[in-house]
Design a protein around this motif. Structure first.
Motif, PDB file in Angstrom:
ATOM      1  N   VAL A 121      33.534  34.662  47.317  1.00  0.00           N
ATOM      2  CA  VAL A 121      34.608  34.524  46.343  1.00  0.00           C
ATOM      3  C   VAL A 121      34.030  34.038  45.011  1.00  0.00           C
ATOM      4  O   VAL A 121      34.406  34.526  43.939  1.00  0.00           O
ATOM      5  CB  VAL A 121      35.688  33.564  46.871  1.00  0.00           C
ATOM      6  N   GLU A 122      33.102  33.102  45.067  1.00  0.00           N
ATOM      7  CA  GLU A 122      32.486  32.615  43.833  1.00  0.00           C
ATOM      8  C   GLU A 122      31.707  33.720  43.131  1.00  0.00           C
ATOM      9  O   GLU A 122      31.699  33.808  41.912  1.00  0.00           O
ATOM     10  CB  GLU A 122      31.569  31.429  44.121  1.00  0.00           C
ATOM     11  N   LYS A 123      31.080  34.580  43.920  1.00  0.00           N
ATOM     12  CA  LYS A 123      30.355  35.702  43.319  1.00  0.00           C
ATOM     13  C   LYS A 123      31.313  36.601  42.516  1.00  0.00           C
ATOM     14  O   LYS A 123      30.987  37.062  41.424  1.00  0.00           O
ATOM     15  CB  LYS A 123      29.663  36.522  44.417  1.00  0.00           C
ATOM     16  N   ALA A 124      32.499  36.834  43.066  1.00  0.00           N
ATOM     17  CA  ALA A 124      33.487  37.654  42.366  1.00  0.00           C
ATOM     18  C   ALA A 124      33.953  36.972  41.079  1.00  0.00           C
ATOM     19  O   ALA A 124      34.061  37.612  40.021  1.00  0.00           O
ATOM     20  CB  ALA A 124      34.676  37.936  43.279  1.00  0.00           C
ATOM     21  N   PHE A 125      34.227  35.657  41.133  1.00  0.00           N
ATOM     22  CA  PHE A 125      34.657  34.927  39.935  1.00  0.00           C
ATOM     23  C   PHE A 125      33.546  34.885  38.895  1.00  0.00           C
ATOM     24  O   PHE A 125      33.805  34.998  37.688  1.00  0.00           O
ATOM     25  CB  PHE A 125      35.099  33.515  40.312  1.00  0.00           C
ATOM     26  N   ARG A 126      32.319  34.716  39.336  1.00  0.00           N
ATOM     27  CA  ARG A 126      31.200  34.684  38.396  1.00  0.00           C
ATOM     28  C   ARG A 126      31.064  36.016  37.669  1.00  0.00           C
ATOM     29  O   ARG A 126      30.806  36.065  36.465  1.00  0.00           O
ATOM     30  CB  ARG A 126      29.909  34.349  39.141  1.00  0.00           C
ATOM     31  N   ARG A 127      31.270  37.107  38.394  1.00  0.00           N
ATOM     32  CA  ARG A 127      31.211  38.430  37.770  1.00  0.00           C
ATOM     33  C   ARG A 127      32.334  38.596  36.749  1.00  0.00           C
ATOM     34  O   ARG A 127      32.119  39.070  35.636  1.00  0.00           O
ATOM     35  CB  ARG A 127      31.305  39.512  38.844  1.00  0.00           C
ATOM     36  N   ALA A 128      33.538  38.198  37.140  1.00  0.00           N
ATOM     37  CA  ALA A 128      34.680  38.308  36.234  1.00  0.00           C
ATOM     38  C   ALA A 128      34.488  37.426  35.002  1.00  0.00           C
ATOM     39  O   ALA A 128      34.946  37.762  33.904  1.00  0.00           O
ATOM     40  CB  ALA A 128      35.959  37.932  36.958  1.00  0.00           C
ATOM     41  N   ASP A 129      33.795  36.306  35.166  1.00  0.00           N
ATOM     42  CA  ASP A 129      33.576  35.381  34.056  1.00  0.00           C
ATOM     43  C   ASP A 129      32.689  35.986  32.974  1.00  0.00           C
ATOM     44  O   ASP A 129      32.698  35.517  31.831  1.00  0.00           O
ATOM     45  CB  ASP A 129      32.956  34.084  34.580  1.00  0.00           C
ATOM     46  N   THR A 130      31.944  37.027  33.320  1.00  0.00           N
ATOM     47  CA  THR A 130      31.121  37.725  32.325  1.00  0.00           C
ATOM     48  C   THR A 130      31.915  38.800  31.580  1.00  0.00           C
ATOM     49  O   THR A 130      31.362  39.500  30.734  1.00  0.00           O
ATOM     50  CB  THR A 130      29.899  38.379  32.981  1.00  0.00           C
ATOM     51  N   GLY A 131      33.205  38.944  31.918  1.00  0.00           N
ATOM     52  CA  GLY A 131      34.052  39.925  31.252  1.00  0.00           C
ATOM     53  C   GLY A 131      34.211  41.228  31.992  1.00  0.00           C
ATOM     54  O   GLY A 131      34.832  42.166  31.474  1.00  0.00           O
ATOM     55  N   LEU A 132      33.674  41.325  33.212  1.00  0.00           N
ATOM     56  CA  LEU A 132      33.765  42.560  33.989  1.00  0.00           C
ATOM     57  C   LEU A 132      34.990  42.536  34.896  1.00  0.00           C
ATOM     58  O   LEU A 132      35.147  41.603  35.701  1.00  0.00           O
ATOM     59  CB  LEU A 132      32.509  42.749  34.847  1.00  0.00           C
ATOM     60  N   PRO A 133      35.901  43.518  34.791  1.00  0.00           N
ATOM     61  CA  PRO A 133      37.026  43.592  35.727  1.00  0.00           C
ATOM     62  C   PRO A 133      36.505  43.677  37.163  1.00  0.00           C
ATOM     63  O   PRO A 133      35.601  44.465  37.450  1.00  0.00           O
ATOM     64  CB  PRO A 133      37.755  44.870  35.309  1.00  0.00           C
ATOM     65  N   THR A 134      37.053  42.871  38.038  1.00  0.00           N
ATOM     66  CA  THR A 134      36.484  42.721  39.374  1.00  0.00           C
ATOM     67  C   THR A 134      37.569  42.850  40.433  1.00  0.00           C
ATOM     68  O   THR A 134      38.618  42.215  40.335  1.00  0.00           O
ATOM     69  CB  THR A 134      35.784  41.356  39.501  1.00  0.00           C
ATOM     70  N   LEU A 135      37.304  43.666  41.438  1.00  0.00           N
ATOM     71  CA  LEU A 135      38.211  43.836  42.568  1.00  0.00           C
ATOM     72  C   LEU A 135      37.640  43.063  43.746  1.00  0.00           C
ATOM     73  O   LEU A 135      36.591  43.414  44.281  1.00  0.00           O
ATOM     74  CB  LEU A 135      38.362  45.324  42.907  1.00  0.00           C
TER      75      LEU A 135
END
Length: 285
Positions: A121-135
């Protein structure tokens, strides 16, 4: 593991869904997370969204289980494990390529394989935090107590979300989630097919004509479903018209006579998962 070996039942079920229930799938997730070349090709014809990827950073855990060892089930060892979505390759659904459909990643809470953890879950939030839409996909089985699994997922979100105050998230079903991360238009373009049955043409046999009236069809052709007067449900391929977005189907000795047909169903999705379904009754003396 084989759509080809399951083809009669699989195609009959889809024909019945179209004709009897006016329903056609727009999204998929493979049982046991198992895809193979034939199911890759099958989905690529009609289904724009596929939430089956369960790749892990280290897939060695799968070797512990006989039913997953050496790729027997859930073989996503080469697929992206960073919560990105991708178009698969023609020859290998696990690798990004030039196919049409989108594949996303879903993991399983409280499960022996493909487990959703706080780290994931943290990996997904970290990706989204860079501005990338994440599913961030979550999946379960309806024979289990899903309420317990849903509460577990909420505890993971409650633990991770405060660490990323810039990241906003929302719950969504599969199609909405795919549309958002692939930046589909908020106002989707209209999608409609024109389906015409010419029962008694001059100098020709009875035939069906299908046109993309508004929007475009995902894949090479709509799905054709036929119910015969004896109660059989048949799928067949369409004939390409001379222009893009036009298909035909002829009723004659090489297919089946129109007098043997009770109902005709046509279904298709557009690239954004909007579904068109129509059913034509056939009345012949």
């Amino acid at each position: 593991t084989s759509f080809l070996n399951s083809a009669p039942e699989l195609l009959e079920v889809l024909c019945r869904k179209i004709i009897e229930r006016r329903w056609f799938p727009k999204a998929a997730r493979a049982g046991f997370q198992t895809e193979r070349p034939d199911s890759n090709f099958f989905l690529e014809q009609w289904i724009p969204y596929d939430l089956t990827n369960m790749a892990q950073d280290d897939g060695s855990e799968l070797e512990e289980f006989t039913d997953f060892r050496k790729g027997r089930s859930g073989n996503w060892r080469k697929a992206p494990a960073d919560w990105s979505v991708y178009h698969p390759s023609h020859d290998d659904y696990q690798t990004p390529g030039a196919c049409r459909r989108w594949i996303g990643r879903a993991l399983n809470p409280l499960n022996r394989v493909g487990t959703l953890t706080e780290r994931e879950v943290e990996k997904a939030f970290r990706r989204a935090d860079t501005g990338l839409p994440t599913l961030l996909g979550v999946s379960g089985h309806d024979f289990r107590e899903l309420g317990r699994e849903v509460e577990y997922v909420r505890t993971l979100l409650q633990a991770v979300a405060p660490r990323y105050p810039r990241v906003r998230f929302r719950y969504a079903e599969e199609v909405e989630a795919f549309r958002r991360v692939t930046k589909a238009p908020r106002r989707l373009p209209p999608f409609e097919l024109a389906v015409t049955l010419n029962r008694a043409p001059r100098a020709d046999v009875p035939h069906l004509t299908i046109r993309a009236k508004r929007g475009r069809v995902f894949g090479p052709q709509p799905f054709l479903a036929i119910e015969t007067r004896s109660g059989r449900f048949i799928h067949d391929n369409l004939d390409f018209g001379s222009t893009t977005g036009v298909w035909h189907y002829a009723f004659h000795s090489d297919t089946l006579p129109l007098s043997d047909v009770r109902r005709i169903g046509v279904a298709a999705n557009d690239p954004y998962g909007q579904t068109f379904v129509t059913v034509l009754p056939v009345w012949m003396r």
